[in-house]
Design an enzyme around this catalytic site. Structure first.
Site, PDB file in Angstrom:
ATOM      1  N   ASN A  49     -42.764  -0.728  44.901  1.00 51.86           N
ATOM      2  CA  ASN A  49     -43.146  -2.234  44.867  1.00 51.86           C
ATOM      3  C   ASN A  49     -43.460  -3.099  43.818  1.00 51.86           C
ATOM      4  O   ASN A  49     -43.601  -4.410  43.251  1.00 51.86           O
ATOM      5  CB  ASN A  49     -43.123  -3.303  46.376  1.00 51.86           C
ATOM      6  CG  ASN A  49     -41.315  -3.042  47.033  1.00 51.86           C
ATOM      7  OD1 ASN A  49     -40.379  -2.947  46.896  1.00 51.86           O
ATOM      8  ND2 ASN A  49     -41.385  -2.930  48.490  1.00 51.86           N
ATOM      9  N   GLU A  90     -39.449   0.551  55.383  1.00 53.38           N
ATOM     10  CA  GLU A  90     -38.358   1.870  54.421  1.00 53.38           C
ATOM     11  C   GLU A  90     -38.866   3.041  56.029  1.00 53.38           C
ATOM     12  O   GLU A  90     -38.594   3.449  55.678  1.00 53.38           O
ATOM     13  CB  GLU A  90     -39.641   2.093  54.060  1.00 53.38           C
ATOM     14  CG  GLU A  90     -41.217   2.537  53.404  1.00 53.38           C
ATOM     15  CD  GLU A  90     -42.001   1.390  53.756  1.00 53.38           C
ATOM     16  OE1 GLU A  90     -43.132   1.651  54.569  1.00 53.38           O
ATOM     17  OE2 GLU A  90     -41.886   0.198  54.515  1.00 53.38           O
ATOM     18  N   HIS A 109     -39.785  -5.595  44.049  1.00 51.54           N
ATOM     19  CA  HIS A 109     -39.009  -5.896  44.198  1.00 51.54           C
ATOM     20  C   HIS A 109     -37.524  -4.887  44.525  1.00 51.54           C
ATOM     21  O   HIS A 109     -36.637  -4.315  45.102  1.00 51.54           O
ATOM     22  CB  HIS A 109     -39.508  -6.749  45.860  1.00 51.54           C
ATOM     23  CG  HIS A 109     -40.454  -7.472  46.173  1.00 51.54           C
ATOM     24  ND1 HIS A 109     -41.339  -6.602  47.342  1.00 51.54           N
ATOM     25  CD2 HIS A 109     -41.676  -7.516  45.624  1.00 51.54           C
ATOM     26  CE1 HIS A 109     -42.094  -6.611  47.675  1.00 51.54           C
ATOM     27  NE2 HIS A 109     -42.946  -7.468  46.485  1.00 51.54           N
ATOM     28  N   ASP A 137     -35.538  -2.312  46.661  1.00 48.83           N
ATOM     29  CA  ASP A 137     -34.417  -2.436  47.388  1.00 48.83           C
ATOM     30  C   ASP A 137     -33.297  -1.376  46.584  1.00 48.83           C
ATOM     31  O   ASP A 137     -32.102  -0.924  47.098  1.00 48.83           O
ATOM     32  CB  ASP A 137     -34.174  -4.297  47.201  1.00 48.83           C
ATOM     33  CG  ASP A 137     -34.665  -4.678  47.213  1.00 48.83           C
ATOM     34  OD1 ASP A 137     -34.986  -4.375  48.362  1.00 48.83           O
ATOM     35  OD2 ASP A 137     -34.448  -6.093  47.131  1.00 48.83           O
ATOM     36  N   ASP A 167     -40.018   7.708  56.623  1.00 46.89           N
ATOM     37  CA  ASP A 167     -40.083   7.107  56.037  1.00 46.89           C
ATOM     38  C   ASP A 167     -40.572   7.176  54.580  1.00 46.89           C
ATOM     39  O   ASP A 167     -40.760   9.219  54.061  1.00 46.89           O
ATOM     40  CB  ASP A 167     -42.079   6.585  56.236  1.00 46.89           C
ATOM     41  CG  ASP A 167     -42.260   5.471  56.121  1.00 46.89           C
ATOM     42  OD1 ASP A 167     -42.226   4.470  56.591  1.00 46.89           O
ATOM     43  OD2 ASP A 167     -43.086   5.838  54.610  1.00 46.89           O
TER      44      ASP A 167
END
Length: 243
Positions: A128, A163, A133, A137, A120
């Protein structure tokens, strides 16, 4: 059969279809003439059939084969999109579980140990919220690149959440933990550039070895790895914990 057609290619397949059509047309022509007794000059009939078939078949088959190849290419693209996550190049969640369940069955039958990991990205929501965002990404894309650079292509590695990633490795936990240490080091050594700012991040990893004779299900093994991941998070993140 589909693989053979792909290897032949558009042009060669058109030629093959034309040759088959000529042979079939000759056979059919002889059969029709013999059955109905058409008053065509017998010596010239095969030539007429040959010329007409050789002209008409490539024109029709070229476009039909082109359409079939286009459909086949679309099917391959759709299968690839359904199998792999486009950003990270990991298996999709569904593909990962389908393949891993089959691998679990094979490991159980062979009485072999395997280890599962859940990886993770730490504080991904903060990334974010702070940088947007688009930056999140970008972090996912670059994490995928880092992972595949460190380990190459692993058959059983999938993106199972935003994630969150899962791995299934046919080895004991000691070897897996060393591999995860290599991943920690690689992630920490690089930073993602977002809007002119350098964004560093870390990963937390939960590890569980499903030992022979694999009495636990794959879901149970992953659940234990998830518990180990939770312990990694609450004990400071940026670490691997074995359940």
């Amino acid at each position: 059969m589909r693989n053979i057609i792909r290897k032949l290619g558009h042009a060669q397949l058109t030629v093959l279809v034309t040759l088959i059509a000529i042979v079939l047309a000759q056979i059919l022509g002889y059969a029709v003439i013999s059955f109905f007794g058409f008053p065509y000059p017998y010596p010239s009939t095969p030539i007429v059939i040959l010329v007409v078939t050789a002209i008409v078949t490539p024109i029709i088959s070229w476009h039909l084969i082109k359409l079939l190849f286009s459909i086949d290419m679309l099917e391959q693209q759709m299968n690839h999109l359904a199998t792999y996550d486009p950003m990270t190049k990991f298996l999709s969640r569904q593909a990962f579980f389908e393949r891993s369940l089959e691998a679990h069955r094979l490991y159980a039958e062979a009485k072999k140990t395997y280890t599962v990991c859940i990886v993770d990205i730490d504080d991904f929501k903060t990334i974010n919220d702070t940088y947007g965002h688009a930056c999140g990404d970008k972090v996912l894309v670059e994490f995928g690149k880092i992972f595949h650079e460190v380990f190459g292509v692993l058959e059983f590695s999938g993106r199972i959440g935003g994630e969150e990633f899962a791995l299934m490795l046919g080895m004991e936990e000691a070897g897996v933990k060393q591999m995860m240490q290599d991943l920690h080091a690689a992630v920490m050594a690089l930073a993602t550039s977002c809007a002119g700012k350098s964004v560093g991040y870390t990963v937390s990893i939960g590890i569980f070895e499903n030992k022979t004779p694999n009495t636990l299900s794959l879901d149970e093994a992953l659940s234990y790895a998830d518990h180990a991941l939770y312990r990694a998070k609450v004990s400071g993140k940026n670490r691997s914990v074995v359940y």
